[in-house]
Design an enzyme around this catalytic site. Structure first.
Site, PDB file in Angstrom:
ATOM      1  N   ASP A  65       0.846  -1.186   0.000  1.00  0.00           N
ATOM      2  CA  ASP A  65       0.000   0.000   0.000  1.00  0.00           C
ATOM      3  C   ASP A  65       0.885   1.240   0.000  1.00  0.00           C
ATOM      4  O   ASP A  65       2.092   1.153   0.272  1.00  0.00           O
ATOM      5  CB  ASP A  65      -0.890  -0.037   1.250  1.00  0.00           C
ATOM      6  CG  ASP A  65      -1.869   1.110   1.292  1.00  0.00           C
ATOM      7  OD1 ASP A  65      -2.363   1.511   0.232  1.00  0.00           O
ATOM      8  OD2 ASP A  65      -2.122   1.613   2.401  1.00  0.00           O
ATOM      9  N   ASP A 116      -1.070  -1.583   6.209  1.00  0.00           N
ATOM     10  CA  ASP A 116      -1.242  -1.179   7.603  1.00  0.00           C
ATOM     11  C   ASP A 116      -2.668  -0.807   7.959  1.00  0.00           C
ATOM     12  O   ASP A 116      -2.951  -0.462   9.101  1.00  0.00           O
ATOM     13  CB  ASP A 116      -0.341   0.024   7.913  1.00  0.00           C
ATOM     14  CG  ASP A 116      -0.843   1.305   7.262  1.00  0.00           C
ATOM     15  OD1 ASP A 116      -1.473   1.218   6.177  1.00  0.00           O
ATOM     16  OD2 ASP A 116      -0.631   2.387   7.823  1.00  0.00           O
ATOM     17  N   ASP A 137      -6.484  -3.038   3.909  1.00  0.00           N
ATOM     18  CA  ASP A 137      -5.468  -3.959   3.407  1.00  0.00           C
ATOM     19  C   ASP A 137      -5.694  -5.392   3.879  1.00  0.00           C
ATOM     20  O   ASP A 137      -5.049  -6.323   3.387  1.00  0.00           O
ATOM     21  CB  ASP A 137      -4.068  -3.514   3.856  1.00  0.00           C
ATOM     22  CG  ASP A 137      -3.693  -2.147   3.318  1.00  0.00           C
ATOM     23  OD1 ASP A 137      -3.976  -1.894   2.134  1.00  0.00           O
ATOM     24  OD2 ASP A 137      -3.137  -1.331   4.075  1.00  0.00           O
TER      25      ASP A 137
END
Length: 724
Positions: free
Chosen positions: A415, A613, A617
């Site tokens: 990400d 995080d 996700d």
């Protein structure tokens, strides 16, 4: 089946034992984690003493000291036995009568004490292994020493039962008391050395547990302060943390400002500034300022306790490579017994005189040299050491499989926000459309206040920094990947990306040019709509973490394909990625799209790791071969991951992958050594070299080789502690 089974036996075990645990404590076997029971006991599969599933700082070395004393006593008793038995062969001197009779009786009595007292734990566990039919190393040790001693006792007490060819000029039959005694003593020596080495694998966990202070300074309702034991703390307690003291529990700052050293969690040497509202983690070190904190987590719910539990579970888990050893171990002991019987029969029927004595020596040597000690230790020891080393470096593995799988990862999906970037975006510009700037910021901050997204926190912080008051929001709704909506001060407010604007039929064409310019500069553009009309464009930027560039360079150089997957706009994503060695950029994708991307890469033959995080996700983390959660992220992201990076940056991935490669290499070295050792040792002990070179292997040499093989495997695994 491992030699460590010996090192965890009752009176002969230098295990990492703990002080008596509270009633109801669950115990488990270090080598067979599926074995769990309430209270202590012995593993029904390998005989190893069970350990508490939850690690503790209180270590009881009483059993280790008891084993050291036992070893010393066995050595004192065994040395005279060997001297009496081997003296005539080595130096050519013979005992004159009546001293010869005294010597023979001394040898028999001392060896009997060694075997029956010193070897008692081996016989008990050998017998227990037969009850559920789970033969292990104790089966072989008990058979080998038992047969050698029993034969010697019968030959010593009733030599007339043996044929004249086996009796000497004085009517005595050769005995092997010294072999039985030396085997027991050498196996105990191996236990002692291995146990001492194995206890070192727990130093990382004990080091973490030792970070928390024993007491805390609690404030009473009347303002008085007192030092109380840590286990008396409750959620909601107020604690005083003075300069130089360690934070007693997880919580948040109520009053005061200071810097806190969080290196034990993150590895980052620079202390972190703490102000009211900031989070504190138990075990971290307060620096110069005094803090008043509120306790929010205690006991097993603290970050440190969860870390210790995770590492302990990883140490006890079984790596896929362990399946190789398990398959061999399933038939290994029965096969060894069969080889021993075959060797006995061959020597008895075609061997030189005295045939029965040679047959016995060959069978006992096979049983002893083939103990599957090194084979059983090969994988678990490496996993234990690697898990501890990873914890010290801020890398937590959920299980042994994660350590092994990470080595094969060739594609990393990550990400952007909070993983590649700092995760602390700041509002850099507001362009109003038919509304005052301050009013637009007030409405944006009001609708974002209930949200936990980093962009929301940046907008709220900007409003607070400018002293702008905000109204309460009602009807708040958050659409993952699009934005937020709600009613503020009588107005319908929507704040998010162009997708949210299209969904609510808001004409945002007037802001297109400004949005494109913001994205080209690496910022995120957010549209604010009030009562269905475009009101402002907010631009937020998030700086790339300083550690991201070298980490990605290292991974790219190692042949890892780097893929950025973000819900942000494509222009913003590409602007951030432009200066980094990123192979692919997938922007504007939803959490489900991230999971689909991971699945698509896996279908293409890639071994995929996903690093993230946030809550968004979690699906992709669960779908990946290896999910990597950033320690500064959400709980659900960390729970969905098989690897957690406490420091929360990509540099930890490079470290974790390097450790994974070292660990798998170490395991393979151990397995190779164990297989080669048994492949060579068993035939030699059976006597295959005798027809060609006249070489046989005595039970004493077999016992020494068996013990040294286990210690060698342990020593090789311990090399991982210092980063080979």
């Amino acid at each position: 089946m491992s030699h460590s089974c010996c090192s965890h036996g009752a009176a002969a075990t230098p295990q990492k034992n703990v002080a008596p645990a509270p009633a109801g404590t669950i115990y488990t076997c270090p080598m067979h984690p599926e074995v769990r029971q309430e209270g202590p006991g012995a593993c029904p599969k390998c005989g190893m003493a069970l350990e508490p599933a939850q690690p503790t700082l209180d270590v009881d070395d009483g059993e280790a000291r008891a084993l050291a004393r036992r070893l010393a006593i066995l050595a004192v008793l065994t040395i005279p036995v060997v001297a009496v038995a081997m003296g005539p062969h080595l130096f050519g001197w013979m005992w004159p009568e009546p001293w010869a009779t005294v010597a023979r009786w001394s040898e028999a009595v001392l060896a009997t004490v060694v075997v029956l007292w010193g070897g008692a734990p081996f016989f008990v566990r050998g017998w227990r292994s037969l009850v559920p039919w789970s033969p292990n190393m104790y089966t072989l040790i008990a058979l080998g020493t038992g047969v050698a001693w029993l034969y010697s006792a019968v030959a010593f007490l009733a030599p007339s039962l043996f044929p004249p060819a086996m009796r000497g000029m004085h009517g005595h039959v050769d005995v092997y008391f010294e072999s039985a005694a030396v085997i027991v003593t050498l196996v105990t020596l191996g236990d002692f050395l291995e146990g001492r080495a194995r206890r070192r694998t727990g130093e990382a966990l004990r080091g973490l547990l030792g970070l928390v202070p024993k007491t805390a300074r609690r404030l009473g309702g009347d303002g008085t302060e007192e030092d109380v034991p840590l286990d008396s703390l409750r959620v909601g307690d107020r604690l005083r943390v003075r300069p130089g003291e360690k934070v007693p529990a997880d919580g948040s700052v109520l009053e005061g400002e200071s810097h806190v050293d969080e290196s034990m969690l993150t590895g980052e040497a620079v202390p972190v500034a703490k102000r009211p509202g900031e989070r504190l983690t138990g075990g971290t070190q307060n620096q110069h300022g005094a803090l008043l904190m509120r306790v929010e987590h205690v006991g097993n719910d603290t970050v440190l306790s969860r870390i210790v539990t995770m590492v302990a579970e990883a140490q006890r888990s079984r790596a896929p490579l362990q399946r190789v050893a398990d398959k061999v171990a399933a038939w290994f002991v029965p096969a060894v017994v069969a080889v021993a019987l075959l060797a006995f029969a061959v020597w008895w029927f075609v061997g030189p005189a005295p045939a029965l004595a040679h047959a016995l020596v060959a069978a006992v040597s096979v049983l002893i040299v083939a103990c599957p000690c090194a084979l059983g230790l090969a994988t678990p020891m490496s996993i234990m050491v690697a898990s501890g080393r990873g914890a010290r470096g801020g890398v937590l593995f959920r299980d042994a499989a994660a350590i092994e799988r990470l080595r094969d990862v060739d594609t990393l999906v990550f990400d952007k926000t909070g993983t590649l970037t700092e995760g602390k975006p700041a509002l850099v510009d507001i362009q109003p459309f038919g509304m005052e700037r301050a009013e637009a910021l007030a409405l944006a901050a009001a609708v974002e206040r209930p949200s936990e997204h980093p962009l929301a926190a940046a907008i709220v912080a900007a409003a607070e920094g400018e002293g702008i008051r905000t109204d309460d929001v009602s009807g708040f709704q958050s659409t993952v990947g699009r934005g937020v909506t709600g009613r503020v001060g009588g107005h319908d407010v929507a704040l998010g990306n162009i997708g949210l604007m299209n969904e609510r039929h808001v004409d945002a064409r007037a802001a297109e040019a400004a949005a494109d310019a913001a994205r080209a500069g690496g910022a995120t553009a957010m549209y604010l709509a009030v009562d269905g009309r475009l009101a402002a464009l907010l631009s937020l930027a998030d700086a790339v973490k300083p550690s991201s560039q070298p980490a990605l360079d290292a991974l790219h150089a190692a042949g890892v394909r780097l893929v950025m997957a973000t819900g942000d706009n494509e222009a913003t994503a590409k602007a951030v990625a432009s200066s980094l060695p990123i192979d692919e950029v997938h922007a504007g994708i939803s959490p489900e799209d991230k999971a689909h991307l991971v699945a698509e890469l896996k279908r293409g033959g890639a071994t995929v790791a996903m690093a993230g995080d946030g809550v968004n996700d979690a699906p992709a983390l669960a779908a990946a071969d290896v999910g990597i959660g950033m320690g500064n992220g959400s709980d659900i992201a960390i729970q969905s991951a098989s690897v957690t990076l406490l420091k929360g940056d990509l540099a930890g991935i490079a470290r974790a992958r390097a450790l994974s490669r070292e660990t798998v290499k170490n395991i393979r070295q151990n397995l190779f050594f164990a297989f080669v050792y048994n492949a060579v040792g068993v035939p030699v002990a059976a006597g295959v070299l005798y027809p060609f070179f006249g070489i046989t292997l005595s039970p004493m040499i077999a016992a020494l080789a068996m013990s040294l093989s286990s210690v060698s495997v342990v020593g090789n695994a311990l090399r991982l502690r210092r980063g080979t």
